[in-house]
Design a protein around this motif. Structure first.
Motif, PDB file in Angstrom:
ATOM      1  N   ASN A   1      -4.517   4.781 -20.350  1.00 21.61           N
ATOM      2  CA  ASN A   1      -3.412   5.262 -20.252  1.00 21.61           C
ATOM      3  C   ASN A   1      -2.905   6.458 -21.018  1.00 21.61           C
ATOM      4  OD1 ASN A   1      -2.217   3.364 -18.636  1.00 21.61           O
ATOM      5  ND2 ASN A   1      -1.329   2.228 -19.657  1.00 21.61           N
TER       6      ASN A   1
ATOM      7  N   LEU B   1      11.567   8.743 -10.728  1.00 18.93           N
ATOM      8  CA  LEU B   1      10.464   7.879 -11.552  1.00 18.93           C
ATOM      9  C   LEU B   1       9.111   8.687 -12.196  1.00 18.93           C
ATOM     10  CD1 LEU B   1       9.601   5.032 -12.195  1.00 18.93           C
ATOM     11  CD2 LEU B   1       8.356   5.178  -9.875  1.00 18.93           C
ATOM     12  N   GLU B   2       8.962   8.624 -13.347  1.00 18.50           N
ATOM     13  CA  GLU B   2       7.958   9.415 -14.245  1.00 18.50           C
ATOM     14  C   GLU B   2       6.510   8.667 -13.967  1.00 18.50           C
ATOM     15  OE1 GLU B   2       7.112  11.025 -18.636  1.00 18.50           O
ATOM     16  OE2 GLU B   2       9.026  11.497 -17.660  1.00 18.50           O
ATOM     17  N   PHE B   3       5.655   9.446 -13.647  1.00 22.46           N
ATOM     18  CA  PHE B   3       4.386   8.487 -13.609  1.00 22.46           C
ATOM     19  C   PHE B   3       3.456   9.013 -15.085  1.00 22.46           C
ATOM     20  CE2 PHE B   3       5.494   8.877  -9.184  1.00 22.46           C
ATOM     21  CZ  PHE B   3       5.403   7.613  -8.579  1.00 22.46           C
TER      22      PHE B   3
ATOM     23  N   THR C   1       2.050   6.429 -17.681  1.00 22.45           N
ATOM     24  CA  THR C   1       2.845   5.142 -17.840  1.00 22.45           C
ATOM     25  C   THR C   1       2.132   4.043 -16.870  1.00 22.45           C
ATOM     26  OG1 THR C   1       4.334   5.541 -15.834  1.00 22.45           O
ATOM     27  CG2 THR C   1       4.999   6.709 -17.748  1.00 22.45           C
ATOM     28  N   ASP C   2       3.041   2.891 -17.220  1.00 21.44           N
ATOM     29  CA  ASP C   2       2.587   1.749 -16.634  1.00 21.44           C
ATOM     30  C   ASP C   2       2.814   1.691 -14.993  1.00 21.44           C
ATOM     31  OD1 ASP C   2       1.303   0.669 -19.076  1.00 21.44           O
ATOM     32  OD2 ASP C   2       3.282  -0.288 -19.541  1.00 21.44           O
ATOM     33  N   HIS C   3       3.533   2.372 -14.714  1.00 22.75           N
ATOM     34  CA  HIS C   3       4.020   2.258 -13.174  1.00 22.75           C
ATOM     35  C   HIS C   3       2.966   2.863 -12.457  1.00 22.75           C
ATOM     36  CE1 HIS C   3       8.183   2.379 -14.272  1.00 22.75           C
ATOM     37  NE2 HIS C   3       8.250   3.430 -14.804  1.00 22.75           N
ATOM     38  N   VAL C   4       1.947   3.304 -12.876  1.00 16.75           N
ATOM     39  CA  VAL C   4       0.328   3.590 -12.165  1.00 16.75           C
ATOM     40  C   VAL C   4      -0.518   2.543 -12.717  1.00 16.75           C
ATOM     41  CG1 VAL C   4      -1.330   5.308 -11.760  1.00 16.75           C
ATOM     42  CG2 VAL C   4       1.034   6.079 -12.591  1.00 16.75           C
ATOM     43  N   PRO C   5      -0.796   1.841 -11.416  1.00 14.90           N
ATOM     44  CA  PRO C   5      -1.556   0.600 -11.521  1.00 14.90           C
ATOM     45  C   PRO C   5      -3.146   1.034 -11.960  1.00 14.90           C
ATOM     46  CG  PRO C   5      -0.720   0.499  -9.426  1.00 14.90           C
ATOM     47  CD  PRO C   5      -0.082   1.610 -10.286  1.00 14.90           C
TER      48      PRO C   5
ATOM     49  N   ASN D   1      -6.230   2.653  -9.250  1.00 12.66           N
ATOM     50  CA  ASN D   1      -5.335   3.248  -8.356  1.00 12.66           C
ATOM     51  C   ASN D   1      -5.774   4.904  -8.291  1.00 12.66           C
ATOM     52  OD1 ASN D   1      -3.139   4.869  -6.993  1.00 12.66           O
ATOM     53  ND2 ASN D   1      -1.967   2.910  -6.958  1.00 12.66           N
TER      54      ASN D   1
ATOM     55  N   ARG E   1      -4.548   7.928 -10.567  1.00 10.07           N
ATOM     56  CA  ARG E   1      -4.867   8.272 -11.941  1.00 10.07           C
ATOM     57  C   ARG E   1      -5.992   9.440 -11.810  1.00 10.07           C
ATOM     58  NH1 ARG E   1      -4.294   4.756 -16.146  1.00 10.07           N
ATOM     59  NH2 ARG E   1      -2.969   2.998 -15.727  1.00 10.07           N
TER      60      ARG E   1
END
Length: 195
Positions: free
Chosen positions: A8, A141-143, A169-173, A176, A179
């Motif tokens: 992250n 929403l911020e990635f 952020t944790d919004h991006v698994p 995926n 990233r």
């Protein structure tokens, strides 16, 4: 997708050089200071090298390969010749296009729209005018965000080397392709907007 893209936080350090044509970066884990990835622009043609020292630098094509410290290819970022705005492709480790960054024609601070391989809009990369702060956002929403880190007086005045901190952020698994696109976008910020 390579497991090295599941962090992250990344510290991106550009190689210094007063007279350099190619752009090279090292990417570290900021928590362990361990070298995670290397980014190299190799095999530049003679004409491209010459144009990199002129006012046409921002128009020159580039191809940067991102590899692990052990040499495994993770992704590639490439652009052809650009006249007014840039379209940059991000490719996976198998050289398959997974997305594109398309520069907006009029934007203060710099803005790219990010699309998947089928031209579906994913998010925007937005910068602030006269700033080194960039955010990856969609519908508020911020990635992720990118901020420039001070490189020291000598490097700032006499070279074009920059250092960046990327925070996802944790919004991006994990695992995926977002990233991969986010990490590839760092090269866009430096090569297209900040050189």
């Amino acid at each position: 997708m390579h497991p090295a893209l599941n962090q992250n936080a990344y510290f991106v350090k550009e190689h210094t050089g007063i007279f350099k044509a190619s752009n090279n970066y090292d990417i570290y884990n900021p928590h362990t200071q361990e070298l995670t990835l290397t980014c190299r622009e190799e095999n530049l043609g003679i004409l491209t090298r010459l144009l990199r020292f002129s006012d046409y630098k921002r128009m020159t094509p580039f191809r940067i390969e991102v590899r692990t410290a052990a040499g495994e290819k993770v992704l590639t970022v490439r652009r052809g010749v650009a006249f007014f705005v840039s379209t940059v492709e991000v490719l996976d480790e198998n050289d398959e296009v997974i997305g594109k960054l398309k520069q907006k024609f009029f934007s203060l601070g710099g803005k790219f729209n990010v699309f998947d391989a089928h031209d579906n809009y994913l998010f925007a990369l937005q910068g602030e005018w006269a700033s080194w702060e960039f955010k990856f956002v969609k519908d508020s929403l911020e990635f992720a965000q990118v901020s420039k880190q001070w490189a020291g007086m000598g490097k700032e005045l006499f070279t074009t080397a920059d250092n960046y901190m990327l925070s996802i952020t944790d919004h991006v698994p994990q695992d995926n392709n977002l990233r991969t696109l986010i990490l590839g976008s760092i090269m866009c910020i430096d090569m297209v907007l900040k050189e």
